[in-house]
Scaffold this active site. Structure first.
Site, mmCIF file in Angstrom:
data_model
loop_
_atom_site.group_PDB
_atom_site.id
_atom_site.type_symbol
_atom_site.label_atom_id
_atom_site.label_comp_id
_atom_site.label_asym_id
_atom_site.label_seq_id
_atom_site.Cartn_x
_atom_site.Cartn_y
_atom_site.Cartn_z
ATOM 1 N N SER B 54 9.087 6.715 -1.884
ATOM 2 C CA SER B 54 10.000 6.609 -3.024
ATOM 3 C C SER B 54 9.547 7.457 -4.218
ATOM 4 O O SER B 54 10.364 8.017 -4.929
ATOM 5 C CB SER B 54 10.214 5.159 -3.430
ATOM 6 O OG SER B 54 9.130 4.666 -4.161
ATOM 7 N N ASP B 119 -0.339 6.498 -5.443
ATOM 8 C CA ASP B 119 0.073 5.098 -5.506
ATOM 9 C C ASP B 119 -0.643 4.343 -4.387
ATOM 10 O O ASP B 119 -0.156 3.351 -3.863
ATOM 11 C CB ASP B 119 1.602 5.044 -5.348
ATOM 12 C CG ASP B 119 2.174 3.656 -5.596
ATOM 13 O OD1 ASP B 119 1.535 2.873 -6.314
ATOM 14 O OD2 ASP B 119 3.267 3.368 -5.070
ATOM 15 N N LYS B 159 -2.735 4.444 -9.064
ATOM 16 C CA LYS B 159 -2.704 2.978 -9.086
ATOM 17 C C LYS B 159 -4.128 2.440 -9.143
ATOM 18 O O LYS B 159 -5.019 2.941 -8.462
ATOM 19 C CB LYS B 159 -2.032 2.467 -7.801
ATOM 20 C CG LYS B 159 -1.745 0.968 -7.878
ATOM 21 C CD LYS B 159 -1.648 0.237 -6.567
ATOM 22 C CE LYS B 159 -0.670 0.696 -5.549
ATOM 23 N NZ LYS B 159 0.641 0.056 -5.633
HETATM 24 C C1 LIG Z 1 2.160 1.186 -2.161
HETATM 25 S S1 LIG Z 1 2.214 2.321 -0.840
HETATM 26 C C2 LIG Z 1 2.842 3.756 -1.619
HETATM 27 C C3 LIG Z 1 4.286 3.675 -1.946
HETATM 28 C C4 LIG Z 1 4.861 4.996 -2.341
HETATM 29 N N1 LIG Z 1 4.327 5.465 -3.622
HETATM 30 C C5 LIG Z 1 6.349 4.954 -2.443
HETATM 31 O O1 LIG Z 1 6.843 5.010 -3.567
HETATM 32 O O2 LIG Z 1 7.023 4.855 -1.433
HETATM 33 C C6 LIG Z 1 0.525 2.651 -0.528
HETATM 34 C C7 LIG Z 1 0.250 3.653 0.556
HETATM 35 O O3 LIG Z 1 -1.115 4.052 0.523
HETATM 36 C C8 LIG Z 1 -1.430 4.562 1.798
HETATM 37 N N2 LIG Z 1 -2.870 4.749 1.983
HETATM 38 C C9 LIG Z 1 -3.857 3.807 1.902
HETATM 39 N N3 LIG Z 1 -5.065 4.370 2.170
HETATM 40 C C10 LIG Z 1 -4.850 5.690 2.420
HETATM 41 C C11 LIG Z 1 -5.700 6.766 2.762
HETATM 42 N N4 LIG Z 1 -7.037 6.602 2.903
HETATM 43 N N5 LIG Z 1 -5.147 7.969 2.943
HETATM 44 C C12 LIG Z 1 -3.810 8.150 2.814
HETATM 45 N N6 LIG Z 1 -2.956 7.159 2.495
HETATM 46 C C13 LIG Z 1 -3.467 5.936 2.298
HETATM 47 C C14 LIG Z 1 -0.851 3.487 2.689
HETATM 48 O O4 LIG Z 1 -0.660 3.980 3.989
HETATM 49 C C15 LIG Z 1 0.472 3.146 1.954
HETATM 50 O O5 LIG Z 1 1.549 3.797 2.532
#
Ligand SMILES: C[S@@+](CC[C@H](N)C(=O)[O-])C[C@H]1O[C@@H](n2cnc3c(N)ncnc32)[C@H](O)[C@@H]1O
Lengths: 1032, 309
Positions: B54, B119, B159
């Site tokens: 998003s 994020d 975040k």
């Molecule tokens: C809250 S979501 C992000 C939502 C996004 N900003 C949106 O608006 O759709 C958090 C994301 O962080 C990703 N994430 C967590 N650790 C990660 C890593 N080491 N490398 C890449 N992505 C990671 C997760 O897979 C998840 O999709």
């Protein structure tokens, strides 16, 4: 100036590390404190703070070359910290524990030998540290070229070859296995999905065991990297794995999980090498809430140790069937027929059996009466047609006296000796009273034994017979008339205090008789109906304490239980009521140390549950409740519960008798298994030296405990009434408290004491405002209301606030247990976090604080004035009285008057609030916000009210302030999610008095307990619970 | 707690659905932008931890609203796969892996970015210290990329979990940016630890040239940067309490009258809360990718997780 000070005296919280160091000693990491337990004696030997801030996440040891226990070398780690010392150093308070650190989170440490330690960090890097001359020196750093973030990792050493392997669990499906010497990646195992939460090697280094977000356990071949088996079963993420019992056939795995269970698995080489299955053998349910974080094993003694978010440490016997005195067997009908040398007819079944302490007596559907002597050998006693098809068989709890009865009312009383021979026999029948028999209940007290006979005919009375335990003759016989309604009796108890006989029935009914007139027809003294919402009263047991009250423990099939007090006028009240999480209850047991155990069935198991300490004592997969079963228990010389359980499954008779336990079950009691959301402190009604503490947690349970003025804390009971997530608990006075939660639940509880425990019982609940309640009752406040004429307490005025901005002012009438809504209105559209009644110049106001950062005040005198008058001049304690008892006239609710103050003070949510009523009539409101700030506002009488901000500190913490508690006229306590707890002087601006770090993460609530003798304690709740002493 | 009923009543969720955002998170970025005017002059962006996408949607819409934006670029990275978004280059990778950063740099081909955002949230375990640590590592990885790719004066948003060591991070960021603010959009629940660090005005450290070496872990990368981080030494004598701690100023963003993410709203469809329907057609709210424990759920449904005796 103040020099008030905080010192932590107790902490209960998540335990993330356990390590067995010998056949009687266990180390446990309890936050930053390391504790040493003797698990044979069941006691804590020693504890000591070893880290400043970090929690202990792991412990490893190396036995010294001289094999002296005190020389065992220990490494503990947590976060970026680590420390190394011997057991002797640890116990020596003069020895200063060294504190080391690396620049990254540590996942594992391993002693290669007494002077070399390897440290694996969260970026897949291993530091090697030399420990020569008691000094710590970094000598090498190695990696395999892949330095992304890990979620788990272990360094493993092959004890035979000395070869070291690193097992690293990444966040993207993969496990990297690399050779420490060459830094070469041997395998990248990618068959898991999601982050890898644990990866370990088997002690012989031949297998890799891992788990991930996919909730499976996988077994891999260390050499080839081949996936050998999958284990499915955990209902949530798995946090811990350990391998034991390695033999030529295979091995066992012990696992622990977020689903609150530990499990035992079996991997067999022959059977499963190819079809790849890990067989689940046992589920251990001894923790509550969520998360069993840590585990360890004693492979030699076959003991499993677990600890969790609930702060409990439990020792499970993983080899019960090998303990002395264990006996487990099953007989098919054929086996029994062969043993007794008598052919069973087609379709003949064992209908009934009972355990008389020396053996089992059993009856078949063809009237064969048999004995299982010493629980080992079947013998035919006699055959009697009278007992074919239908037979009742009952045994007195403490005497080997058996009663057996047939459909037509033919009865035999038999007394057995130790050799399972009949000593005395007495036959009689019930033809004088009725011609069909439906059921018999038996009971006894002291040396009195009696039986109650029930006919299926609703018009027939119940027959009560008293039995001579020596010669089995009938001493007395009475007729007890049944009420008109259909009655099916289910449980029986005689109470000595009141001389009354209590008969529990189906449909939540209980009959009470006074047995006085032989030969006359005794009417029931009282018939209690609809005792609770469920069905059958499954057991009744008298509770005798020093109070001279008539009190009964009752359990109900539906899973609820109560302590019922019968008053002089035959009315009753529940002093204690609660329920188990799941299942049906059959009875309760009180242990010599006062714990209450409950037993019954759930899904396909029979269980015994320690309700006081909240753990499963015993579980037998027996197929479920619809079967013949017999549970016999006793206490051994160490006051430990022992038991024998007999049940029928697929027409086989199965027996399990528990053996001599090797270790103590429970090493640490713990508290809530989820975040504590609120704490409430009230005075004990008859003891100045203790306070009653009620805590409520995210898992929706409430717990009642006591805090003594020397700081000892004990938990008594757990309540599962709330369904929605808990929001607030506050006292109304020392007798009543209110608790609120999501799903619009507002519960009123009455606090009492009995059986040496503090108890509470749900008195009433506010009906929700919608059919499918979805609102959170965020907070509430209350004032006691008195009768104008006689000055007696008659009710409470309550104000509640909701997540949809709703505000209600409600009157509760104690006598009728009814609520009446006086005011029902809305503030805006935001969620209201806090509400207080405030009284300024004999006028009553409602003050609220919300997510929009505002403090708002409503004048409610127009409405309240109609019914109540404020008649006490003592400003600190508002007293309301109800004018001319107008309660009945209150019929409809009105709206709030206009807002007289609506002032934004915080940028966003007001997360914490407390009020200081000053002697000069004004009040101070101390608030803490999501914006990290503390604000002291002052409200004084003016034309209307005057609102001023007295002090403002923008960055009072580095994160959300979640709790504010006034300690005295000039000091407040402020706690925040950054785990800081600070004392502030608020006399002139805000001056910091003390600043401490709490191990309680998600710090969310606090309370003060002030004792008559001047002792003051601070209670902090969040992901854990801690008690601090406040000194001047 | 009944999650489903709460979700139904979550107006941000409903609004996201109606406006075509893949997640309610979109409003967090929009509200941050309202407060800090983040998108002003921004053409080249790295969106880290971007799935389901998003934020990328918001950025794509904003940056490519004038059609002739030829030098604009959005690179989005996540562990999870994402369905395509117009004008967004998507990479599936772990942002903590040094090679991932190299890959992103490669897409920029030596040019600088105006804005780096993350994020990211880890798999929260419930062990607060570990969760906060891993979260901080995601931020550091994002910051590592930022120091390599941000133009001087560029912006960085990530975040954060405001836990026990957040003041360490504030202090370290203070060495690299003109302004460091802790911002909480109203669309983020007051009951969660979540907030966003908004860093404005990137100022490269004097004399320190960042180099992405895939052999260096994030921790090692920052070792010589002198931003107040403790680093490994031979005696292992880290004095944690001596690390600098600062509290960044807090700003709540989003209009006070905007939807309150903690409140329960009536389900009534024609309530007077104004749900804006966006005329621009965007991708519909994305169905979540299959969770890793899908098979476990399936076995449970079939009753195959029980002990059979
Ligand atoms: C809250 S979501 C992000 C939502 C996004 N900003 C949106 O608006 O759709 C958090 C994301 O962080 C990703 N994430 C967590 N650790 C990660 C890593 N080491 N490398 C890449 N992505 C990671 C997760 O897979 C998840 O999709």
């Amino acid at each position: 100036m103040d020099n008030m000070k905080l010192d932590q005296i107790k902490h209960i919280g998540p335990i993330c590390a356990l390590k067995v160091i010998s056949n009687n000693l266990l180390l446990s990491g309890e936050g930053p404190t390391l504790s040493l337990y003797d698990y044979i004696k069941g006691e804590k030997i020693f504890e000591r703070l070893v880290f400043k801030r970090n929690k202990i996440h792991g412990i490893e040891i190396i036995n010294s070359s001289n094999d002296i226990e005190d020389d065992i070398k220990i490494v503990i780690w947590g976060g970026r910290s680590l420390s190394i010392f011997t057991l002797n150093n640890f116990k020596d308070l003069n020895y200063e524990i060294p504190h080391y650190g690396v620049s990254d989170w540590i996942f594992h440490c391993l002693f290669e030998n007494e002077s070399t330690l390897h440290v694996l960090n969260s970026h897949n890097i291993v530091h090697t540290v030399s420990l020569l001359n008691d000094n710590c020196k970094l000598i090498n750093t190695k990696h395999c070229g892949w330095k992304s973030i890990l979620y788990s990792g272990t360094i493993s050493i092959n004890k035979e070859t000395g070869k070291i392997t690193v097992l690293a669990g990444t966040v993207m499906n993969g496990i990297l296995i690399w050779d420490f010497e060459t830094c070469q990646v041997k395998h990248n195992l990618t068959e898991h999905e999601g982050s890898i939460f644990k990866v370990v090697a088997s002690p012989d280094n031949k297998y890799i065991i891992s788990c991930s977000d996919d909730r499976s356990i996988k077994v891999w071949d260390m050499e080839t990297g081949e996936l050998l088996a999958n284990g499915w079963g955990h209902g949530s993420r798995i946090w811990g794995l350990n391998v034991y019992n390695i033999s030529n056939d295979g091995f066992n795995i012990f696992s622990c999980s977020e689903d609150c269970t530990a499990r035992v698995w079996r991997f067999n080489f022959h059977d499963n090498y190819n079809n790849g299955e890990l067989i689940q053998e046992r589920i251990i349910l001894v923790h509550t809430g969520r998360h069993v974080w840590s585990l360890d094993l004693n492979d030699e003694k076959k003991l499993g140790f677990t600890a969790g978010a609930d702060g409990k440490i439990f020792v499970s016997d993983l080899n019960e069937s090998q303990r002395d005195g264990y006996w487990g067997h099953k007989w098919e009908l054929n086996d029994i027929s062969n043993e007794i040398n008598c052919v069973f007819q087609k379709g003949e079944l064992i209908k009934n059996y009972s355990d008389f302490g020396y053996g089992l007596i059993a009856v078949t559907s063809e009237g064969k009466i048999m004995i299982l002597k010493d629980y080992k050998k079947w013998k035919l006693l006699f055959i009697d047609d009278k007992f074919a098809k239908f037979c009742i068989l009952k045994i007195f709890e403490n005497e080997p006296i058996v009663i057996i009865a047939g459909k037509m009312g033919d009865c035999i009383l038999m007394k057995f000796n130790e050799n399972c021979e009949i000593e005395i026999k007495h036959e009689f029948n019930l033809n004088d009273s009725f011609n069909r028999l439906g059921n018999i209940l038996i009971n006894g007290y002291d040396d009195n034994y009696f039986a109650l006979f029930e006919s299926p005919n609703p018009n027939d009375p119940l027959i009560y017979k008293k039995i001579d335990p020596i010669n089995l003759s009938i001493l007395e016989s009475y007729e007890l008339l049944k009420p008109k309604d259909k009655i099916t009796i289910s449980s029986l108890e005689y109470n000595k205090v009141s001389n009354m006989l209590f008969v529990g029935c189906r449909f939540a009914t209980m009959l009470v008789y006074k047995i006085e007139n032989e030969n006359e027809k005794n009417q029931p003294l009282v018939v209690y109906k609809n005792l609770f919402k469920g069905d059958t009263v499954s057991s009744i047991k008298s509770l005798y304490d020093n109070s001279n009250n008539t009190m009964l423990y009752i359990t109900n099939k539906d899973g609820t239980y109560h302590i019922m007090k019968i008053n002089e006028n035959s009315t009753y009240e529940y002093l204690q009521s609660s329920k188990i999480q799941k299942g049906f209850l059959e009875g309760h047991i009180k242990t010599p140390n006062g714990d209450i155990l409950l037993y019954g069935f759930k899904s396909d198991c029979f269980f015994v549950w320690n309700e006081t300490k909240q753990y499963e004592v015993y579980r037998e997969i027996c197929g479920g409740p619809h079967r013949r079963w017999n549970f016999k228990y006793w206490f051994d010389s160490n006051n430990r519960l022992r038991y024998r359980f007999v049940y029928t499954r697929s027409s086989e008779v199965q027996i399990v008798q528990q053996g001599e336990p090797y270790a103590f079950e429970l090493l640490s009691d713990g508290l809530h298994g989820r975040e504590i959301r609120d704490i409430c402190v009230i005075n004990s009604q008859n003891n100045n030296d203790e306070k009653i503490i009620i805590t409520g947690a995210e898992d929706t349970t409430l717990k009642i405990s006591t805090l003594k003025n020397d700081g000892t804390f004990n938990s008594h009971w757990t309540y599962r009434e709330h369904i929605g997530g808990l929001q607030s608990i506050h006292a109304i006075n020392d007798e009543y408290i209110l608790s609120s939660s999501a799903k619009e639940e507002l519960y009123l509880w009455k606090i009492t004491e009995c059986d040496n425990k503090k108890c509470m019982s749900l008195e009433s609940s506010l009906p929700p405002s919608e059919e499918n309640p979805d609102l959170r009752v965020m907070d509430f406040d209350s004032i006691e209301v008195y009768d104008k004429i006689n000055g007696k307490k008659i009710g409470f005025l309550i104000v509640t606030v909701y997540s949809n901005s709703m505000i209600k002012v409600i009157y509760y009438d104690i006598a009728s247990k009814k609520f009446k809504v006086l005011i029902d209105d809305n503030y805006m559209q935001c969620c209201i976090f806090h509400v207080r009644f405030v009284c300024i110049d004999k006028r009553l106001f409602v003050l609220i604080a919300s997510t929009n950062g505002h403090l708002s005040i409503y004048d409610i005198n127009n409405v309240i004035g109609k019914y109540f008058s404020i008649d006490d001049s003592n400003i600190k304690e508002v007293k309301l009285s109800l004018n001319d008892n107008k309660f009945e006239e209150i019929n409809e609710s009105t709206k709030l008057d206009k807002l007289i103050i609506n002032q934004q003070i915080h940028q966003s949510s007001v997360k914490a609030l407390d009020i200081l009523q000053e002697t000069n009539g004004c009040i101070k409101v101390i608030t803490g916000g999501d914006d990290n700030s503390i604000i002291v506002s002052k409200i004084t009488k003016d034309e209307g009210l005057k609102f001023d901000i007295e002090s403002f500190l923008p960055s009072a913490a580095s994160s959300t302030i979640t709790t504010v508690t006034v300690i005295d006229e000039k000091t407040v306590l402020v706690g925040a999610v950054d785990q800081s707890i600070k004392l502030w002087n608020i006399e002139n601006g805000l001056t910091l008095v003390d600043n401490k770090y709490t191990t309680v993460a998600d710090t969310g609530c606090s309370e003060i307990a002030s004792f008559k003798n001047g002792e003051k304690y601070l209670l902090i709740g969040g992901a854990g619970f801690s008690i601090w002493k406040i000194t001047n | 707690m009944g999650k489903s009923s709460k979700d139904k009543r979550d107006l941000y969720y409903r609004k996201a659905k109606e406006e075509g955002w893949r997640a309610r998170s979109a409003f967090k970025l929009l509200q941050l932008n309202e407060q800090f005017d983040l998108f002003n002059d921004v053409k080249r962006v790295v969106d880290l931890c971007a799935a389901p996408g998003s934020w990328s949607q918001v950025l794509s819409k904003e940056i490519f609203k004038d059609k002739n934006n030829s030098d604009a670029k959005i690179v989005a990275v996540d562990l999870q796969p994402m369905s395509p978004i117009d004008n967004v280059i998507e990479l599936q990778a772990d942002i903590t892996h040094p090679k991932t950063l190299e890959m992103i740099m490669h897409h920029f081909d030596g040019e600088k970015a105006d804005f780096v955002c993350s994020d990211g949230a880890p798999d929260v375990t419930g062990l607060h210290d570990l969760d906060e640590y891993i979260q901080a590592q995601l931020i550091l990885s994002a910051l590592q990329l930022a120091t390599c790719i941000l133009k001087t004066g560029g912006k960085f948003v990530a975040k954060i979990f405001r836990g026990r060591d957040i003041d360490l991070l504030y202090s370290q960021l203070g060495y690299l940016f003109d302004k460091v603010i802790c911002a909480k959009p109203r669309s983020s629940r007051a009951s969660s630890l979540e907030a966003f660090i908004v860093c404005i005005g990137y100022r490269p450290r004097n004399g320190w040239i960042p180099s992405l070496n895939s052999n260096l872990s994030t921790e090692e990368f920052f070792q010589d940067l002198k931003i107040g981080r403790n680093s490994l030494n031979n005696e292992l004598n880290l004095e944690f309490n001596d690390e600098e701690r600062i509290v960044a100023p807090f700003i709540a963003c989003g209009d006070l009258n905007s939807i309150d993410s903690d409140a329960t709203y009536a389900l009534d469809e024609d309530d007077n809360i104004n749900i804006q329907i966006n005329s621009l057609s965007l991708d519909p709210v994305q169905s979540p990718t299959a969770p890793p424990y899908k098979k476990a759920l399936e076995l449970k449904r079939k009753g195959q997780l029980k002990i059979v005796k």
